[in-house]
Design a protein around this motif. Sequence first.
Motif, mmCIF file in Angstrom:
data_model
loop_
_atom_site.group_PDB
_atom_site.id
_atom_site.type_symbol
_atom_site.label_atom_id
_atom_site.label_comp_id
_atom_site.label_asym_id
_atom_site.label_seq_id
_atom_site.Cartn_x
_atom_site.Cartn_y
_atom_site.Cartn_z
ATOM 1 N N GLY A 287 -28.042 -38.404 38.552
ATOM 2 C CA GLY A 287 -27.253 -38.476 37.247
ATOM 3 C C GLY A 287 -26.008 -37.463 37.524
ATOM 4 O O GLY A 287 -25.213 -37.710 36.313
ATOM 5 N N LEU A 288 -25.493 -37.579 38.704
ATOM 6 C CA LEU A 288 -24.075 -36.795 38.674
ATOM 7 C C LEU A 288 -23.030 -37.809 38.799
ATOM 8 O O LEU A 288 -21.729 -37.673 38.552
ATOM 9 N N ARG A 289 -23.258 -39.256 38.943
ATOM 10 C CA ARG A 289 -22.330 -40.318 39.385
ATOM 11 C C ARG A 289 -22.893 -41.465 38.646
ATOM 12 O O ARG A 289 -24.057 -41.822 38.492
ATOM 13 N N PRO A 290 -21.949 -42.356 37.979
ATOM 14 C CA PRO A 290 -22.250 -43.632 37.356
ATOM 15 C C PRO A 290 -23.029 -44.764 38.167
ATOM 16 O O PRO A 290 -23.443 -45.593 37.847
ATOM 17 N N THR A 291 -22.410 -44.680 39.494
ATOM 18 C CA THR A 291 -22.952 -45.684 40.311
ATOM 19 C C THR A 291 -23.107 -44.993 41.679
ATOM 20 O O THR A 291 -23.252 -43.854 41.805
ATOM 21 N N ARG A 292 -23.690 -45.724 42.376
ATOM 22 C CA ARG A 292 -24.074 -45.438 43.947
ATOM 23 C C ARG A 292 -23.041 -45.218 44.881
ATOM 24 O O ARG A 292 -23.316 -45.158 46.034
ATOM 25 N N GLU A 293 -21.616 -45.817 44.409
ATOM 26 C CA GLU A 293 -20.551 -45.559 45.314
ATOM 27 C C GLU A 293 -20.591 -44.493 46.453
ATOM 28 O O GLU A 293 -20.725 -43.430 45.994
ATOM 29 N N PRO A 294 -20.386 -44.911 47.479
ATOM 30 C CA PRO A 294 -20.264 -43.648 48.523
ATOM 31 C C PRO A 294 -19.152 -42.493 48.223
ATOM 32 O O PRO A 294 -18.138 -42.892 47.704
ATOM 33 N N ILE A 295 -19.543 -41.567 48.521
ATOM 34 C CA ILE A 295 -18.638 -40.259 48.284
ATOM 35 C C ILE A 295 -19.014 -39.196 48.995
ATOM 36 O O ILE A 295 -20.175 -39.095 49.712
ATOM 37 N N ALA A 296 -17.996 -38.316 49.492
ATOM 38 C CA ALA A 296 -18.218 -37.308 50.100
ATOM 39 C C ALA A 296 -19.010 -35.978 49.511
ATOM 40 O O ALA A 296 -18.412 -35.921 48.228
ATOM 41 N N ALA A 297 -19.722 -35.185 49.892
ATOM 42 C CA ALA A 297 -20.334 -34.139 49.127
ATOM 43 C C ALA A 297 -19.127 -33.333 48.586
ATOM 44 O O ALA A 297 -19.289 -32.929 47.238
ATOM 45 N N ARG A 298 -18.016 -33.009 49.138
ATOM 46 C CA ARG A 298 -17.175 -32.035 48.758
ATOM 47 C C ARG A 298 -16.315 -32.442 47.650
ATOM 48 O O ARG A 298 -16.154 -31.952 46.946
ATOM 49 N N GLU A 299 -16.409 -33.926 47.512
ATOM 50 C CA GLU A 299 -15.710 -34.380 46.094
ATOM 51 C C GLU A 299 -16.781 -34.191 45.134
ATOM 52 O O GLU A 299 -16.082 -34.843 44.062
ATOM 53 N N LEU A 300 -18.011 -33.917 45.161
ATOM 54 C CA LEU A 300 -18.600 -33.634 43.836
ATOM 55 C C LEU A 300 -18.800 -32.223 43.546
ATOM 56 O O LEU A 300 -19.168 -32.031 42.370
ATOM 57 N N VAL A 301 -17.964 -31.522 44.069
ATOM 58 C CA VAL A 301 -17.981 -30.106 43.867
ATOM 59 C C VAL A 301 -17.311 -29.620 42.716
ATOM 60 O O VAL A 301 -17.876 -29.173 41.486
ATOM 61 N N ALA A 302 -16.097 -30.394 42.386
ATOM 62 C CA ALA A 302 -15.379 -30.047 41.155
ATOM 63 C C ALA A 302 -15.970 -30.356 39.865
ATOM 64 O O ALA A 302 -15.953 -29.390 38.763
ATOM 65 N N GLU A 303 -16.691 -31.382 39.717
ATOM 66 C CA GLU A 303 -17.217 -31.786 38.335
ATOM 67 C C GLU A 303 -18.773 -31.161 38.471
ATOM 68 O O GLU A 303 -19.432 -31.606 37.242
ATOM 69 N N PHE A 304 -19.209 -30.521 39.443
ATOM 70 C CA PHE A 304 -20.788 -30.437 39.364
ATOM 71 C C PHE A 304 -21.081 -29.455 38.162
ATOM 72 O O PHE A 304 -20.556 -28.505 37.895
ATOM 73 N N ASP A 305 -22.201 -30.014 37.444
ATOM 74 C CA ASP A 305 -22.903 -29.019 36.293
ATOM 75 C C ASP A 305 -24.403 -29.285 36.634
ATOM 76 O O ASP A 305 -24.825 -30.410 36.454
ATOM 77 N N LEU A 306 -24.927 -28.232 37.015
ATOM 78 C CA LEU A 306 -26.435 -28.217 37.020
ATOM 79 C C LEU A 306 -27.322 -28.884 35.714
ATOM 80 O O LEU A 306 -28.152 -29.471 35.877
ATOM 81 N N CYS A 307 -26.708 -28.555 34.379
ATOM 82 C CA CYS A 307 -27.282 -28.984 33.276
ATOM 83 C C CYS A 307 -27.171 -30.560 33.392
ATOM 84 O O CYS A 307 -28.023 -31.168 32.498
ATOM 85 N N ARG A 308 -26.541 -31.167 34.101
ATOM 86 C CA ARG A 308 -26.614 -32.573 34.034
ATOM 87 C C ARG A 308 -27.407 -33.369 35.132
ATOM 88 O O ARG A 308 -27.523 -34.461 35.040
ATOM 89 N N VAL A 309 -28.102 -32.468 35.953
ATOM 90 C CA VAL A 309 -29.058 -32.865 36.817
ATOM 91 C C VAL A 309 -30.326 -33.699 35.999
ATOM 92 O O VAL A 309 -30.911 -32.809 35.066
ATOM 93 N N THR A 310 -30.725 -34.677 36.351
ATOM 94 C CA THR A 310 -31.896 -35.354 35.683
ATOM 95 C C THR A 310 -33.072 -34.603 36.229
ATOM 96 O O THR A 310 -33.225 -34.215 37.114
ATOM 97 N N ARG A 311 -34.051 -34.479 35.256
ATOM 98 C CA ARG A 311 -35.577 -33.927 35.235
ATOM 99 C C ARG A 311 -36.332 -35.014 35.730
ATOM 100 O O ARG A 311 -37.759 -34.562 35.940
ATOM 101 N N GLU A 312 -36.041 -36.015 36.060
ATOM 102 C CA GLU A 312 -37.097 -37.274 36.497
ATOM 103 C C GLU A 312 -36.947 -37.187 38.233
ATOM 104 O O GLU A 312 -36.013 -36.891 38.650
ATOM 105 N N PRO A 313 -38.157 -37.390 38.678
ATOM 106 C CA PRO A 313 -38.181 -37.823 40.128
ATOM 107 C C PRO A 313 -37.394 -38.911 40.417
ATOM 108 O O PRO A 313 -37.184 -39.996 39.429
#
Length: 328
Positions: A287-313
């Motif tokens: 739930g961190l990105r709207p699409t599956r578009e390729p991205i590097a891990a480091r590009e996710l750092v700035a906007e990361f928020d654990l609260c946004r992580v989905t609770r679904e498997p």
Amino acid sequence: MLNHLSFNTPVGRLAPSPTGAQHVGNARTYLLAWLSIRSRSGRLILRIEDIDSPRVKAGAAQQAIDDLRWLGLDWDEGPDIGGANAPFVQTERIDSYREALARLQRDERVYPCTCTRTDIESAASAPHVEHEGPIYPGICANRSASDAAKLGDQPFAWRFRTTDQPYRFNDRVAGSQEANVRHALGDFVVGKMDGSPAYQLAVVCDDHAMGVTEVLRGNDLLPSTFRQLELYNAFGWTPPTFAHAPLVIGPDGRRLAKRHGDTRLATLRQQGVAAQELIGLLAWSCGLRPTREPIAARELVAEFDLCRVTREPFVFSVGQVFNLSGQA
Ligand code: GLU
Ligand code: ZN
């Protein structure tokens, strides 16, 4: 003057078990553990959890390091780069687990347990905890630690005597959790019959000794967290915060495993999948990105928020997601 590493600096860890190749499910958990710490400018420790000796595979520790590097993750201390909290391999930390066990013996928090698996399973109405085996029915609980000397050649494990009290913690992904360890899980092994330390003891000793303040791992370990809280309490140590991420499951709803095809990171890499493709997929699945578009891990750092992580498997089907040839 304050050291630049203030008391508020979060410290996390990546803790692979070198029991087999790391797969897509492990990668998702490592990504979250890494992002959670990196997004708050914390420190990460890589620790190799190799005390589960019969299952440890040669070369798997290096493989795990290679897999993590391929994903674009990094760490501030680890077996490959050293650091203040060395050693980073559990089989090199055995003395500290022995000392901790001796302390539990002195404090009468453990007792020698001679039961075999069959003894426990055949004890009248031993209830099972899902995926966890039977609750220990207390057969040896009337022994004291010093009774070990009277057992002669009889092999025994050291079992922790749980307390009859509820533990509550606020899981940063799974929400509020509560359990009475004695009733829900039962007394558990901290020293195995072969003399080696059990996971529960080793992980608590290491996280404490290494100054880990945040444990983020798969939610298959949620029950173990209650056992570990008992140990923190017995040692008088402050526990870290916990976050348990939902697992990756196969289309049949079961936890991702060999039966779902080859989802090992090494295989994806060999088949030409780019790390950024996998990271893009995992970020989207959390739930961190709207699409599956390729991205590097480091590009996710700035906007990361654990609260946004989905609770679904996350349901993963390797053939559908990556167009691979030669799948098992
Ligand atoms: N070594 C464990 C695993 O790979 C993780 C244990 C933990 O995070 O506490 O499943
Ligand atoms: Zn027993």
